[in-house]
Design a protein around this motif. Structure first.
Motif, PDB file in Angstrom:
ATOM      1  N   PRO A  15       0.689  -1.489   0.069  1.00  0.00           N
ATOM      2  CA  PRO A  15       0.076   0.151   0.043  1.00  0.00           C
ATOM      3  C   PRO A  15       0.721   1.277   0.144  1.00  0.00           C
ATOM      4  CG  PRO A  15       0.167  -1.231   2.026  1.00  0.00           C
ATOM      5  CD  PRO A  15       0.391  -1.928   1.289  1.00  0.00           C
ATOM      6  N   PHE A  53      -2.723   5.687  -2.345  1.00  0.00           N
ATOM      7  CA  PHE A  53      -2.855   5.861  -0.853  1.00  0.00           C
ATOM      8  C   PHE A  53      -2.485   7.181  -0.745  1.00  0.00           C
ATOM      9  CE2 PHE A  53      -0.849   4.197   3.258  1.00  0.00           C
ATOM     10  CZ  PHE A  53      -2.026   4.570   3.774  1.00  0.00           C
ATOM     11  N   GLU A  75      -6.943  -6.226  -5.160  1.00  0.00           N
ATOM     12  CA  GLU A  75      -5.729  -5.467  -4.731  1.00  0.00           C
ATOM     13  C   GLU A  75      -4.956  -6.973  -4.299  1.00  0.00           C
ATOM     14  OE1 GLU A  75      -4.095  -2.899  -5.125  1.00  0.00           O
ATOM     15  OE2 GLU A  75      -6.179  -1.708  -5.994  1.00  0.00           O
TER      16      GLU A  75
END
Length: 289
Positions: A97, A103, A178
């Motif tokens: 991430p 993000f 993801e």
């Protein structure tokens, strides 16, 4: 293109330097091996250099028959395997991430993580925290506190950032989540860096010592490095094993050498299997920020 004289000189000097460095690193191991396979008299009189004098395997026989060493060996293998697998899992799950531009607070989070490299927790608060979590005298105390190495995580994150974002888009079009992108695309492309960081973690867990001193009170749970220290401080304890066999062709000098090699050789043998990934992985993880 033909190499210039300067390039040839640089390569020659580079090879000479690396050869000298390799000899410097191998010499202590070869010398210890020779001592462990030599007679007690030759070892104590400093006659042994790189070849055994009055060859004997008595010290190795006594070391390999020591149940305490094998127990500690098993504990260290367990810590190394479990710790490396968990550290890699959590490092990857943290790095992924933080490598994604979507993000939004990744820079702020990275800043907080990097601070841990500069400001380490003091020993007493660290000890009290582990104790309050109920991990005293537990093997988890040797794994959980160092589960994610900041430097190793940054290497993985930087490698992930170098993977083209077009792959993400094509995977999402195909319906990947993801987790699917991470485990089906990123990890297969990341074998060099995964092998490199795994080796870093494995060596760290294999050499676990300071945390064992702090948190492990039961000698039956000592990892190999703790047992090695105990035997080096009091080799008579190791020498007392199997004395009933009536074979006294050893002494503390040869026992020390054999015990050190017993604790060192296994982790060295892992390196050849990861060597082809090592240089490539460590370099690729440092190309792009």
């Amino acid at each position: 293109m033909k190499a210039t004289f300067g390039e040839k000189m640089f390569q020659t000097l580079n090879y000479v330097f690396l050869f000298a460095a390799a000899v410097t690193m191998l010499f202590p191991l070869l010398q210890l091996l020779a001592v462990s396979l030599s007679s007690p008299l030759a070892a104590d009189s400093k006659e042994v250099f790189l070849l055994p004098v009055e060859f004997t395997t008595a010290s190795w026989e006594h070391v390999l028959k020591n149940k305490g060493l094998w127990t500690s060996f098993g504990i260290t293998v367990y810590i190394t395997i479990a710790g490396t697998l968990l550290s890699m899992l959590f490092s990857v799950m943290t790095a992924y991430p933080l490598s994604r531009r979507e993000f939004l607070i990744r820079k702020q989070v990275m800043f907080g993580i990097v601070l841990t490299m500069i400001f380490n927790a003091p020993m007493i608060p660290f000890f009290l925290t582990v104790r309050e979590l109920g991990m005293m005298n537990s093997l988890w105390a040797l794994i959980i506190p160092g589960l994610v190495g900041t430097f190793n995580m940054i290497i993985i994150r930087t490698f992930f950032m170098g993977i083209p974002s077009e792959l993400d888009d094509s995977a999402r079009i195909d319906g990947c989540s993801e987790f699917g992108i991470l485990f089906r695309m990123y990890l297969p492309l990341s074998k060099p860096v995964m092998a490199t960081v795994s080796l870093f973690y494995a060596v760290g867990y294999w050499n676990t010592f300071s945390r064992a001193v702090l948190f492990i009170r039961d000698p039956e749970k000592w990892p190999l490095q703790m047992k090695l220290r105990a035997y080096l401080q009091s080799p008579e304890e190791l020498a007392a094993v199997n004395l009933f066999l009536g074979d006294y062709d050893f002494n503390t000098t040869t026992l020390k050498a054999a015990t050190i090699l017993f604790a060192t050789i296994p982790i060295i043998l892992v390196y050849p299997y990861l060597q082809k990934y090592f240089v490539k992985g460590s370099m690729l993880g440092s190309l792009k920020e």
